[in-house]
Design an enzyme around this catalytic site. Structure first.
Site, mmCIF file in Angstrom:
data_model
loop_
_atom_site.group_PDB
_atom_site.id
_atom_site.type_symbol
_atom_site.label_atom_id
_atom_site.label_comp_id
_atom_site.label_asym_id
_atom_site.label_seq_id
_atom_site.Cartn_x
_atom_site.Cartn_y
_atom_site.Cartn_z
ATOM 1 C CG ASP A 156 1.326 -0.869 -10.025
ATOM 2 O OD1 ASP A 156 1.058 -1.347 -8.941
ATOM 3 O OD2 ASP A 156 1.882 -0.388 -10.220
ATOM 4 C CG ASP B 141 -4.101 5.418 -7.200
ATOM 5 O OD1 ASP B 141 -3.888 6.968 -6.353
ATOM 6 O OD2 ASP B 141 -5.208 4.968 -7.463
ATOM 7 C CG ASP C 85 -0.970 -1.802 -5.082
ATOM 8 O OD1 ASP C 85 -1.064 -1.009 -5.329
ATOM 9 O OD2 ASP C 85 0.326 -1.968 -4.577
ATOM 10 C CB THR D 275 -5.819 7.598 -14.580
ATOM 11 O OG1 THR D 275 -4.767 6.859 -14.891
ATOM 12 C CG2 THR D 275 -6.955 7.528 -16.037
ATOM 13 C CG ASP E 53 3.879 0.239 -13.101
ATOM 14 O OD1 ASP E 53 4.154 0.938 -12.815
ATOM 15 O OD2 ASP E 53 2.529 -1.146 -13.974
ATOM 16 C CE LYS F 172 -2.027 11.442 -12.491
ATOM 17 N NZ LYS F 172 -2.487 10.846 -11.518
ATOM 18 C CG ASP G 268 -0.478 7.502 -5.161
ATOM 19 O OD1 ASP G 268 -0.696 7.702 -5.415
ATOM 20 O OD2 ASP G 268 -0.306 5.770 -4.828
#
Length: 491
Positions: free
Chosen positions: A212, A214, A220, A248, A419, A427, A450
């Site tokens: 996966d 972002d 991906d 992240t 997920d 953040k 995003d």
């Protein structure tokens, strides 16, 4: 009817952005004015020609007056396909390129006038923010969910740039879209912040247990390739003496190798870049939303872990709340397991628990729909908010022997694309930590992400700094190219 409306609104609200929807509604006016049917003039002209001709002079006079009134109703004497002189005679024929260009110019002007009004609303909002009265601004009244602004936004200039790319004002059947306005806002924010920019943060999904990712830096399931255009662009940003940080959700306490695995191409690009020690050591990775900070080390050419006591770390503060963190994750785990069971997904997903996070990851060969992912995220959000609110009410009713003030723990429950994760911290804290660490204010910091809907983990950063909303690596590159050009021009 009311119940059905409320249900549908609840289901859709997390997929909308109030400010973008507000601008969309305003821009419908010039779009509608531009979509007046071409046949209207021809039909009405035929009606004029069909008038009684018994009195020629009188009939001609009536026809001219009729068309003049029509011109006034249809604005400026033209809708882009006919122009007439003082006698009512046609100058440019139907479909005349000259007339069409004039109408397009008029329509561009209409869009610009509306966006200039929005610019004024933003300035007014900033002035109210400075007085600690943001709720009294006109924009807050019109858009109750509006966030904080750190800079004015040159929306008119940004529109002219995006209109040249996306033909917004020329379109007669497709109105300004969510993406049109998102691009306008992105361009305006980049233009506004370029002169003062010190810190740029980007979201990149680095969780290696599942294919996966972002959409900010790479597609991906893909690693950061050395020949990626984004490597060159990030090197350019460092060459401008900016601080660049990747924020992240992936959390690996003190384990730089796990982050280097997905950023290997970027780190190889750094090694070949011939940047100075000072420039390269302005690159950071902040993991676990806000818990684990790493910096690029020039001597070892690797990421090195920065201990929490060397900066203002949420992780260091969180050691005091170990029991509360464990309790919150217990509630989150119970909620996600129950949600998986109710949706019949218990055998298709696994729950992964870490020190400061909890994830729902589909098994190999399983792909969850967006609606299922949103259900997990919204269920966890609501349950944890209710849990902490109940704890707060209970604490007020039952006095505690502890003198330590109680406040809800910050958390983030978000749809990661394939997920769902619940992280302690968010953040907003992460970007705030980086801002303080490098000495940058909100109007000197830009976050590129995003996940800005309410089920995304970039959403909270709007309270900490300027933001840009992208949807794929190509858009990230486009934003960074525009920013680099402005920085070069500024120097």
């Amino acid at each position: 009817m009311t119940s059905l409306y409320s249900t549908n609104y609840h289901l859709r609200a997390h997929k909308r952005d109030g400010f973008i929807e507000f601008i969309k509604s305003l821009l419908l006016t010039p779009f509608v004015l531009h979509t007046r049917p071409r046949s209207t003039r021809k039909v009405l002209e035929s009606d004029g020609e069909g008038m009684s001709t018994e009195d020629t002079s009188s009939g001609t006079s009536k026809r001219v007056d009729y068309l003049r009134r029509l011109d006034r109703v249809l604005s400026d004497g033209s809708i882009g396909w006919f122009d007439r002189d003082s006698n009512g005679d046609q100058i440019d024929g139907a479909g005349s390129p000259t007339a069409t260009v004039r109408e397009k110019d008029r329509n561009v002007q209409r869009y610009c006038e509306i966006l200039m009004c929005v610019e004024d609303l933003i300035v007014d909002a900033i002035l109210h923010q400075q007085k600690d009265l943001p709720e009294l601004s006109r924009l807050s009244t019109l858009v109750p969910t509006i966030g904080r602004f750190f800079t004015p936004l040159p929306l008119k200039d940004a529109f002219l740039i995006q209109n040249a790319k996306r033909s917004i004002a020329a379109r007669r059947f497709v109105p300004p879209s969510f993406n049109d306005i998102r691009h306008i806002l992105n361009a305006a924010q980049v233009m506004a912040i370029a002169p003062t920019l010190k810190l740029i943060t980007l979201y990149a999904y680095i969780f290696a247990l599942h294919n996966d990712g972002d959409c900010t830096l790479y597609a991906d399931g893909a690693d950061f390739a050395q020949d990626s255009q984004l490597v060159t662009l990030l090197v350019r940003l460092l060459r401008h003496n900016l601080t660049v940080a990747i924020v992240t959700a992936a959390g690996y306490p003190g384990d730089a190798s796990r982050y280097e695995q997905r950023l290997s191409g970027l780190l190889d690009g750094f090694r070949a870049s011939q940047l100075s020690k000072e420039q390269l050591e302005r690159f950071f990775v902040l993991g676990g939303e806000c818990n684990y900070l790493f910096r690029y080390d020039f001597s070892t050419q690797h990421l090195v872990y920065i201990k929490p006591d060397e900066y203002k770390s949420f992780a260091a503060n969180g050691t005091t709340y170990a029991d509360r963190i464990a309790d919150l994750l217990d509630v989150a785990q119970e909620t996600l397991e129950e949600c998986a069971d109710v949706m019949g997904l218990k055998e298709n997903v696994q729950i992964i628990r870490k020190d400061r996070g909890l994830g729902v990851v589909p098994n190999q060969g399983t792909r969850l729909s967006r609606e299922q992912l949103d259900e997990f995220a919204l269920s966890a959000q609501r349950r944890l908010n209710n849990h902490q609110h109940a704890m707060s009410v209970r604490r007020k009713r039952i006095p505690s022997s502890s003198d330590e003030p109680w406040a809800p723990l910050p958390f983030c429950a978000f749809n990661g694309g394939q997920d769902v994760w619940v992280d302690i911290g968010n953040k907003l804290i992460g970007v705030s930590i980086l801002r303080e660490h490098v000495g940058a204010e909100g109007n000197e910091t830009l976050h590129v992400g995003d996940q800005f809907l309410s089920t995304g983990n970039d959403y909270s950063t709007r309270s900490a700094c300027c933001t840009v909303w992208i949807t794929n690596p190509e858009e990230t590159a486009e934003v960074l190219i525009e920013l680099d050009a402005l920085l070069v021009k500024g120097h």
